[in-house]
Write an enzyme that holds these catalytic residues in place. Sequence first.
Site, PDB file in Angstrom:
ATOM      1  N   PHE A  11      -1.061 -65.337  25.195  1.00  0.00           N
ATOM      2  CA  PHE A  11      -1.368 -65.611  26.595  1.00  0.00           C
ATOM      3  C   PHE A  11      -0.160 -65.333  27.501  1.00  0.00           C
ATOM      4  CE2 PHE A  11      -1.411 -69.463  29.567  1.00  0.00           C
ATOM      5  CZ  PHE A  11      -1.847 -68.705  30.645  1.00  0.00           C
ATOM      6  N   ILE A  12       0.912 -66.054  27.315  1.00  0.00           N
ATOM      7  CA  ILE A  12       2.060 -65.898  28.219  1.00  0.00           C
ATOM      8  C   ILE A  12       2.771 -64.569  27.942  1.00  0.00           C
ATOM      9  CG2 ILE A  12       4.221 -66.930  29.049  1.00  0.00           C
ATOM     10  CD1 ILE A  12       3.115 -69.647  27.974  1.00  0.00           C
ATOM     11  N   TYR A 144       3.842 -80.037  16.603  1.00  0.00           N
ATOM     12  CA  TYR A 144       3.991 -78.899  17.520  1.00  0.00           C
ATOM     13  C   TYR A 144       5.221 -79.113  18.406  1.00  0.00           C
ATOM     14  CZ  TYR A 144       3.626 -76.080  21.668  1.00  0.00           C
ATOM     15  OH  TYR A 144       3.959 -75.240  22.701  1.00  0.00           O
ATOM     16  N   LYS A 148       8.768 -76.891  18.131  1.00  0.00           N
ATOM     17  CA  LYS A 148       9.241 -76.091  19.273  1.00  0.00           C
ATOM     18  C   LYS A 148      10.632 -76.575  19.692  1.00  0.00           C
ATOM     19  CE  LYS A 148       7.655 -73.208  21.277  1.00  0.00           C
ATOM     20  NZ  LYS A 148       7.786 -71.744  21.026  1.00  0.00           N
ATOM     21  N   ARG A 212      -0.989 -83.150  35.552  1.00  0.00           N
ATOM     22  CA  ARG A 212      -0.202 -82.170  34.796  1.00  0.00           C
ATOM     23  C   ARG A 212       0.470 -81.213  35.788  1.00  0.00           C
ATOM     24  NH1 ARG A 212      -0.871 -85.254  31.521  1.00  0.00           N
ATOM     25  NH2 ARG A 212      -1.563 -85.087  29.361  1.00  0.00           N
ATOM     26  N   ARG A 264      -6.624 -90.192  25.076  1.00  0.00           N
ATOM     27  CA  ARG A 264      -6.065 -89.865  23.774  1.00  0.00           C
ATOM     28  C   ARG A 264      -4.686 -90.513  23.626  1.00  0.00           C
ATOM     29  NH1 ARG A 264      -7.501 -83.549  24.699  1.00  0.00           N
ATOM     30  NH2 ARG A 264      -5.749 -83.757  26.119  1.00  0.00           N
TER      31      ARG A 264
HETATM   32  N1  UDP Z   1      -8.136 -82.722  29.333  1.00  0.00           N
HETATM   33  C1  UDP Z   1      -9.401 -83.171  29.683  1.00  0.00           C
HETATM   34  N2  UDP Z   1     -10.464 -82.775  28.931  1.00  0.00           N
HETATM   35  C2  UDP Z   1     -10.355 -81.943  27.865  1.00  0.00           C
HETATM   36  C3  UDP Z   1      -9.054 -81.469  27.517  1.00  0.00           C
HETATM   37  C4  UDP Z   1      -7.980 -81.879  28.266  1.00  0.00           C
HETATM   38  O1  UDP Z   1      -9.549 -83.943  30.635  1.00  0.00           O
HETATM   39  O2  UDP Z   1     -11.376 -81.642  27.227  1.00  0.00           O
HETATM   40  C5  UDP Z   1      -6.964 -83.156  30.109  1.00  0.00           C
HETATM   41  C6  UDP Z   1      -5.944 -83.921  29.282  1.00  0.00           C
HETATM   42  O3  UDP Z   1      -6.225 -85.316  29.317  1.00  0.00           O
HETATM   43  C7  UDP Z   1      -4.639 -83.608  29.980  1.00  0.00           C
HETATM   44  C8  UDP Z   1      -4.877 -82.243  30.626  1.00  0.00           C
HETATM   45  O4  UDP Z   1      -6.286 -82.018  30.564  1.00  0.00           O
HETATM   46  O5  UDP Z   1      -4.412 -84.528  31.013  1.00  0.00           O
HETATM   47  C9  UDP Z   1      -4.159 -81.124  29.926  1.00  0.00           C
HETATM   48  O6  UDP Z   1      -4.515 -81.145  28.567  1.00  0.00           O
HETATM   49  P1  UDP Z   1      -3.946 -80.044  27.590  1.00  0.00           P
HETATM   50  O7  UDP Z   1      -4.408 -80.412  26.222  1.00  0.00           O
HETATM   51  O8  UDP Z   1      -4.287 -78.715  28.144  1.00  0.00           O
HETATM   52  O9  UDP Z   1      -2.363 -80.182  27.730  1.00  0.00           O
HETATM   53  P2  UDP Z   1      -1.381 -81.403  27.403  1.00  0.00           P
HETATM   54  O10 UDP Z   1      -2.163 -82.694  27.362  1.00  0.00           O
HETATM   55  O11 UDP Z   1      -0.759 -81.078  26.102  1.00  0.00           O
HETATM   56  O12 UDP Z   1      -0.426 -81.430  28.536  1.00  0.00           O
END
Ligand code: UDP
Length: 328
Positions: A11-12, A144, A148, A212, A264
């Site tokens: 992607f990036i 992960y 990294k 985010r 989560r």
């Molecule tokens: N998220 C959501 N529904 C989903 C997947 C993710 O609401 O089905 C939300 C999640 O709670 C987070 C944001 O989207 O706040 C980004 O999630 P992602 O997994 O992309 O990145 P990360 O949590 O690792 O920053």
Amino acid sequence: MNVLVTGGAGFIGSHLGRALWQQGHHVKVVDSLVGGRKATIADLLGQPRFEFHQADIRDFARIAPLFADVDWVFHLAGLADIVPSIEQPRAYYETNVSGTFNVLEAARMANIKRLIYAASSSCYGLAEQFPTPETAPVKPQYPYALTKYLGEEMVLHWAQLYGLPAMSLRLFNVYGPHARTTGTYGAVFGVFLAQKISGRPFTVVGDGNQTRDFTYVTDVASAFIAAAESDYVGEVMNVGSGGTYSINTLVGLLGGDVEYIPKRPGEPDCTFADTRKIGEKLGWQPQVSFGQGVANMLAHIDYWRDAPLWTSSSIADATVDWFKYLDK
Ligand code: UDP
């Protein structure tokens, strides 16, 4: 310059390779196609000054010769996603840590001029300071993030000990056209855009008020190029959008129904980069607003037609290990 992009079909990496190619550089992509897809670079394949090599960074003998005569290395190859990293830590270690070791050794032996590493803001874990500066404590929550971060530590060590002209960029929630759609659950944009195409509700985690630092991919590509053009060695710099946006805001921009799924464990309520360092040292600033970035993704929504469609129940099944190990 002769540039080599590991993960350049990802992607990036695909956006970065394209930006470098458009600037007139000779671009060599090295990608295993484990996560990357040739579709992301279809417009570049076969062009002059563009080379594609299917090779895995775990295979030193295979990748080392590709570094001959290379000036700049951008190291973006790696395994992403949280859940599979909990289930298969060895695979993450081998690619993200041992693979990075191979890239560093190949780069050192080839006497490259610059190496820029793609690090992850997940190293901050559940940060307590917002915006979060590079000096914040490192607290990886899952393999992960850990692998990294270990890769970043090695990059900085090669800079310190061997004088490898390398630095690291900590990327915050990168999004944009061609965002990853691997079979595993993760990265909200792929999940939501596939749901939008199918007319299914967006699976919003928690109350959707978590935020985010969504950073647009072409801004990230320009940060890598600015870092390569600079002389900073052994430095770590955050790359963020300058803001932080709630999932509810994202849903409002995408438009559609919502269903709520459980919050989560181990997941931050906010990610928000302090970007003063990269602004001051590299003069880099993000250019694409969140609204503009989301509109650009909607304009490319067809890319997600064959992306997996996640539902609340398939997400519950896919995240069993997440809840099992992180809910302490
Ligand atoms: N998220 C959501 N529904 C989903 C997947 C993710 O609401 O089905 C939300 C999640 O709670 C987070 C944001 O989207 O706040 C980004 O999630 P992602 O997994 O992309 O990145 P990360 O949590 O690792 O920053």
